[in-house]
Design an enzyme around this catalytic site. Sequence first.
Site, PDB file in Angstrom:
ATOM      1  CG  HIS A 191      43.795  38.738  51.966  1.00  0.00           C
ATOM      2  ND1 HIS A 191      44.601  39.714  52.059  1.00  0.00           N
ATOM      3  CD2 HIS A 191      43.331  38.952  50.395  1.00  0.00           C
ATOM      4  CE1 HIS A 191      45.288  40.303  50.816  1.00  0.00           C
ATOM      5  NE2 HIS A 191      44.294  39.725  49.858  1.00  0.00           N
ATOM      6  CB  SER A 216      44.876  42.569  47.908  1.00  0.00           C
ATOM      7  OG  SER A 216      45.344  41.011  47.611  1.00  0.00           O
ATOM      8  CD  GLU A 239      46.643  39.420  55.203  1.00  0.00           C
ATOM      9  OE1 GLU A 239      45.693  39.042  54.328  1.00  0.00           O
ATOM     10  OE2 GLU A 239      47.061  40.538  55.400  1.00  0.00           O
TER      11      GLU A 239
END
Length: 502
Positions: A410, A193, A315
């Site tokens: 995610h 990320s 995600e």
Amino acid sequence: MTASASPIAETSLGRVRGVALEDGLVFRGIPYAQDPVGDLRFAPPVEPEPWSGVRPAEEFGPAVPQTVDLGRREMFGLPDYVTSEAGSLTLNVWTPAVDDARRPVLVWIHGGAFSWGSGSDPVYDGHRLSTRRDVVVVTMNYRLGALGFLSLPGVQGSGNAGLLDQLAAFHWVSRNIAGFGGDPANVTVFGQSAGAVSTAAHLAAPRSRGLFHQAILQSGSGEMVLSAEEASARAVEFAALLGTVPEDLDRLRAVPVEDLLAAQERFDAIMEERGELAAFLPVVDGVLLSESPLDAVSAGRGAPVPLILGSTRDEARLFTELLPGPDLGEDDLLALLSDHPDPAAARSGYAALEERTAPGDLFAAVLGDRLFAAPTERLAIAHAHAGHPTWRYEFRYRSPVRDGALGACHSLDIPFVFDQLDTDAARRFAGSDAPAALADRIGAGWVALARTGVADWPPFDPESRRTLLLDEHSAPVDDPYGARRALWPEQGQLASGGSSTR
């Protein structure tokens, strides 16, 4: 030196005493920069003063000051960090032994939208990755939010203090990691990320060149940066919340950190109302970064290092399912698709590809592609076109929690990377029966790159677009994004400045 009750390692600043685990060693809370307080708030990091005797490195240092991380609570059920400006710029080292083995070194940059996180997070515990793979693992803290990424006139490195912290940690590794059984000539930087966005920035930053030799980007891209003009405009707006202006550096440095964080919470809310899901991002400042990482790599100016990069299949389900927010309807979906030449056709195309087809589910599919899959593809193509070894993956294992609503969202890959599936935090997020074989597969692939500079699956190229699909049964396939790519707008329309890096 082998494991003992009080393992000692030598650094350029003095000796440190770590902790012997059942197998392997850990050294926690080693300072790599002076406390970023007083005149050093917002300034570039400064190397610590040497110490005499043996410094304890048995406890993690405090996390850097930050606002409340709702994702940490919701994802992993973990308590809030203990934070402090003083003592926060530290790093942690896991190693099988303090010896002369010269093991591969993996340096982790944590995520958290450049506003949250810490290298001390138990989800990033490097013990198993280190001992099971015979590597040295390093995690770090770096300044976040306004303290790390507020762009102020007249301050060297302003707007990128957090990236400069990471760079200082790289220099510490280069100078000192041999004393922990690691090889300073074989360093892999990996991050997820915001940590992956940071890694991409270091691919483009000339000052980072030569400090790492391989890189792994998990769910990040080379486009999530602000121009100097946008960063300056945000600084004006943020300073106004404190009743001042960016030029009044003395006042900004004197603001109690609690007041600064309260202003940051208000600023986050303002940015979110505008659809800007990250209030603070790295800045193309003309000093550390002269252009976006994607532009640098596309022009052949990126670091020529072997690169693994990828994303998860679902995600954006982390944002739409796990974090608080309004229910998403048809109007939200069509607004998200409004830049597509034929929004209705794109909606139908996604509905044909997705198992869940409610408007909120399709919104998540589109958003995930916009923020992660498409930018990952652009960076992979650029790096491969520049002639550098490139491997791409997609993480597809779907969490069973919340009746499967999270999918392969995610951050779900993190406990697999660190082989932490049997922890309470991972069970809450990935389920109680997450496949250990997938963790083994990921660990083998990541460490193959770290050890040899070559991943253990066929490389990516712009023609085949070969991608490793990571699931209970993993396999490389050619161009798994073909049908989805046909639904993406033109690449020029997929600008990601201000995108979420959570």
